[in-house]
Design an enzyme around this catalytic site. Sequence first.
Site, PDB file in Angstrom:
ATOM      1  N   ARG A  84       0.282  -0.674   0.061  1.00  0.00           N
ATOM      2  CA  ARG A  84       0.005  -0.113   0.072  1.00  0.00           C
ATOM      3  C   ARG A  84       1.043   0.960  -0.096  1.00  0.00           C
ATOM      4  O   ARG A  84       0.358   2.650  -0.496  1.00  0.00           O
ATOM      5  CB  ARG A  84      -1.036  -0.421   1.213  1.00  0.00           C
ATOM      6  N   ASP A 142      -8.555   2.584   4.474  1.00  0.00           N
ATOM      7  CA  ASP A 142      -8.650   0.538   5.112  1.00  0.00           C
ATOM      8  C   ASP A 142     -10.331   0.857   4.213  1.00  0.00           C
ATOM      9  O   ASP A 142     -11.175   1.246   3.958  1.00  0.00           O
ATOM     10  CB  ASP A 142      -8.556   0.834   6.033  1.00  0.00           C
ATOM     11  N   ASP A 154       2.185   1.077  10.577  1.00  0.00           N
ATOM     12  CA  ASP A 154       1.635   1.850  10.899  1.00  0.00           C
ATOM     13  C   ASP A 154       2.655   2.290  11.654  1.00  0.00           C
ATOM     14  O   ASP A 154       3.108   3.660  10.799  1.00  0.00           O
ATOM     15  CB  ASP A 154       0.491   2.126  11.308  1.00  0.00           C
TER      16      ASP A 154
END
Lengths: 638, 717
Positions: free
Chosen positions: A443, A459, A548
């Site tokens: 991503r 998401d 993250d």
Amino acid sequence: MQFWRRRSLWLALSASSLLLTLLGFFPFLRLAVSPRPQPAAPQGWPRWLDTASLRSFSQPEEPPEDVPQPPQAPHGTSCSWGICFDTSRCRGDGLKVFAHAAAQPTSEMHRRILASLEGSRYHTRNLTEACLLFVLSPEDPDGQCGPAPQHWNGGRNHLVIRLHPDPCPQASQLGQAMVAQASPRVDTFRPGFDVALPLLPEAHPFRGGAPGQLQQHSPHPRAALLALAEEGGRWRTAGTYSSTCPWDGHCEQDLGPKQTRPEEKLPNATFCLIPGQRAEASRFLQALQVLAALQEMAPARVLALRQQTQFLWAAYFSSVEKVIHTTLEIIQDRILGASAHPSLLWNSPPGALLALSTFSRSPQDFPFYHLQQGSRPEGRFSALIWVGTSSQHPLKLIQAVAGSQHCAQILVLWSSEKPLPPKWPETTVPLTVMDGHRKVSDRFFPYSAISTDAILSLDAHSSLSTSEVDFAFVVWQSFPERMVGFLTWNHFWDETRSGWGYTAEMANEFSMVLTAAAFYHRYYHSLFTHSLPKALRTLADEAPACVDVLMNFLVAAATKLPPIKVPFSKQHQGAAPLAPRIPASGSQPQPPHQDCINRMVAEFGHMPLVSSRLRLDPVLFKDPVSVQRKKYRRLEKP
Amino acid sequence: MCASVKHSSRGPALIPRMKTKHRIYYVALFSVVLLGLLATGVFQFWPHSIEASGDWAVEKRSAAVPVVRLPRDSPVPERGDLSCRMHTCFDVYRCGFNPKNKIKVYIYSLKKYVDELGAPVSSTISREYNELLAAIADSDYYTDDISRACLFVPSIDLLSQHALRIRETAQALAQLSRWDRGTNHLLFNMLPGGPPDYNTALDVPRDRALLAGGGFSTWTYRQGYDVSIPVYSPLSAEVALPEKGPGPRRYFLLSSQMAIHPEYREEIEALQAKHGEAVLVLDKCTNLSEGVLSIRKRCHKHQVFDYPQVLQEATFCVVLRGARLGQAALSDVLQAGCVPVIIADSYILPFSEVLDWKRASVVVPEEKIADVYSILQSIPRRQMEEMQRQARWFWEAYFQSIKAIALATLQIINDRIYPYAAISYEEWNDPPAVKWSSVSNPLFLPLIPPQSQGFTAIVLTYDRVESLFRVITEVSKVPSLSKLLVVWNNQNKNPPEDSLWPKIRVPLKVVRTAENKLSNRFFPYDEIETEAVLAIDDDIIMLTSDELQFGYEVWREFPDRLVGYPGRLHLWDHEMNKWKYESEWTNEVSMVLTGAAFYHKYFNYLYTYKMPGDIKNWVDAHMNCEDIAMNFLVANVTGKAVIKVTPRKKFKCPECTAIDGLSLDQTHMVERSECINKFASVFGTMPLKVVEHRADPVLYKDDFPEKLKSFPNIGSL
């Protein structure tokens, strides 16, 4: 009587006319006279009368220059980049560096240097694809200069790292090899070819390194204006801000005997005078002149210089790894030629190691230089929706995002095992579906389809309203180098485990925003993919919650600033939470695969995350004023 | 003028004829006026001739120049020391007299040198060298006092080696009065070497003299000592090429030089054959009619092009070395805004010590001529356009005249001698448009100052002692307060006695001012020892301790901004066509009131000493708008918006509402709007930035136990 009266009248008239004329004349007189220099005026270059008849220095009838000489053969000390380095071997992949077999680590510092090289994105283990061979010259100052290593080839395309000035007396012995060393001699140093290094102390850390000691922009006036480095690591100080203390011996103070720890021996002074190798009797006089010059220096300049020292230290000097990577980056820039880092990228934060020249050569394409360029980020964003294995169809999310006036396109990254749904909602903006590789790090790949500066990373299960998206994007435009997100985590030092931890609990501070819904600059996709060590990206793929943390580490390491939190309506939190993918309490021991934060701290060499205690809300957020006044009404729905 | 004087002096004798004299007098008056007008005309239309004929400095060269005979055995300087550097061969102590960090340059007077037989050593001075010396003499660098000079420039013209007798010229240099092995002497040369081997530096022996040379190679250039200068193109003065906007042009690549080695020409012609129309290779014209200046024409087959105009038709222009590395074509190419593609191995580009040629040119090794096209194709369009602008700017600033070349050379040497006062990279390289639009934030280092430092509160007061004491008591409750400074602005009244002041936990200092001025609140007092300053009025008692502490925390995260409570906005009034001040509760802010605001102490220094124009005095005279001025100042130097914190919208205390009538409000608004318009015109731009956000504590109004929040009592509107 009448005559007399008339006469006086005429007299008055004529006098006044005289006055008028004179007054009218004087300016002209002045104009005509003043350009004439006074007889005593300094004599400049005469204005010759025959100037017009002078001939030009370049005469067309000169013999035509049509006989170029063959380029002189490279010899010894006079190598230049174009002649002694064969860039054709670097075509294709650019710089690839192979550590020569001769470069066996003989000391701790050598080991650190080689480890830095191996951690570089330019390193290769394959000799045949290398275009630069890395040679460490022996550490021992009186060690023999050794036989030339294999594949030496006159030193062509070799980089020799020398930690001590000139162990081998003849520089010419190195032939066409580039030499990177501390304190090179001016008569053997080849500008644009050799590299000057800082002198690395034995205890210099491998990675990370201590940040600069300046914790604020302008500290208190220091005790001394100037400190002069003397033999044996001692310092002598002179001058204060408050008084014009002359260099007359009264202000001098000896700061005691030689001390070994660098932070202890540094004097409390604004400027430090570090004389070169040649100790001359005139140093005293020079110091006096420097002092006079420094006292004249404008506060704005002192302020700028002081900050620049801190930036340069943190960007290029604080660890062995940074010094080696900087050296390689300099060589890579020479190979790239026209597409090398512009000067601005080297000399302003975050520095050339964090501003990849492969991303763009135009500073305004990066998130860091809009102020210096007088430019601003684009007014539109691309939404990048990641659809994972267990996700549902992000139908509502697409509609909410497409409703934003700032949305330029929607990209769906399908990373689910499920087949692609045949129908997609009708949207006013282009919608593109891309097939992902089922890896979380996917991503953050710099897809060429991303056409805007701003990315809204989402998401599939995230739930946002158009108001929230609009407001967050407007905030991002003020802070294009930071991440702007809705849900936050905070990191903390866990005494019990002697390690770092992080938590998703609501708290008064935060240091990370979740990439399940966050705006950031597309440059960070390039930085993520091309600058992070592979080990870290693999770690993120193995433990998805780590991705993250990793992204927040990366952005914080570049900006040295916290991310930004914007308000997020409660209604979504109940229905479809922006799933905190970690255990709620950080103090519980985490499963090893989720202990990514400590592995990242080790890889980065320090903890880059910075905490913030504020949230940016709309100006009238939840104020008891008419809702009609408010631009982002939906944000306040309970 | 004379007529009227005469007339009036003769007056008494004319008394009997007075009546008839009326007319005469009028005539006289008119003639005086006429004379005046005539004189005006004379001065208006012949100013130059008047100046010229009276100019002491205009001299006839043949009459004024003394002749110096050089004996055959007069000394010749050493060849030139390749190891010379500023710290070995230059005597900086001669520059000790120079005030303001500016070197002083002396020019030797012009002499005519002849050998023993009376034959001249060189031809007369060239037009360019004459211009160069005149430019130096007209500049701030010039001194006529040889004993105070730091740098010496001979008036012996060395620009082109072709015109020189090497040995005799060297002898002439050696007998200059301060020669001293050439120490601190600067020689200018643009065309070095001669056939057949064309050295890349001047062949005249010159010992330690600095050489400003066109066409240095890495072998002859003494880094940090010599100065590489352009080869001036006389076409710069002859042809005016108007600046052309950036973007792709008709030809992608152009080669316009006439004297190119046949091998290289072949390679470039091969490019033309391969890429067709995109590449144009020109050569000299063979069949021009008589009288046409061949230097201004170029030909491709039978097509004739005007030079240098044709350069403006190309995006990239090849500048290949000839026998010499330095080519005047580089100047022409830059003038045309064409990006030079420099193919000259080991060439030291002009002024490369300070100019960033990567921004204006593409350097290609000679062995890669065949790849030139593909190398250029890989340059993105935006970069190419920036290079075009940069090329033109380099020409305008450093190439277009002999004067520009001379002054840039002296500036480079000046920068070496006074490195701490040197011109920055940006000043050398940024075109004016970039300099104008870019902002260099004085607090550019991204860091969050430590909380332990705390802030200094500055309260400006006149005589509201009771209210002042309340403010002091309230502010002293803020945990991060480290010092309180009261600026006593009343000269007619003494501040209360020490014993009457509230007892607080931090140092409290009172500063008395000499004049009751608003700007006293923004003075960088020595007493301010923290970076953070809280400016607060003596009637701001409604802010809670949490609110102030939170404001300080926000400032720590944005130390380069103004952080305040009530926000205000500027708007463009389309009807009145000017700016308007807005205090309505809008969704946007561009200013904060400094009745209570945190900011960096450095801005006090800027406000006091660097405020543009007359703004500071204007504010003091009007007793208003000091806060707007501060907002302008900070936004202008940082390019950033203010941060409004917490919901606070106004400062008015509940008990003082009575005095705020509607009319008062309106006058106030008009005055504030006037301030904005005034400041915008002084700044020459509107620096204020509009944003739609404010800063609240992370958990503000969140569903979370109040007692666990860091800043539970954040105040109201």
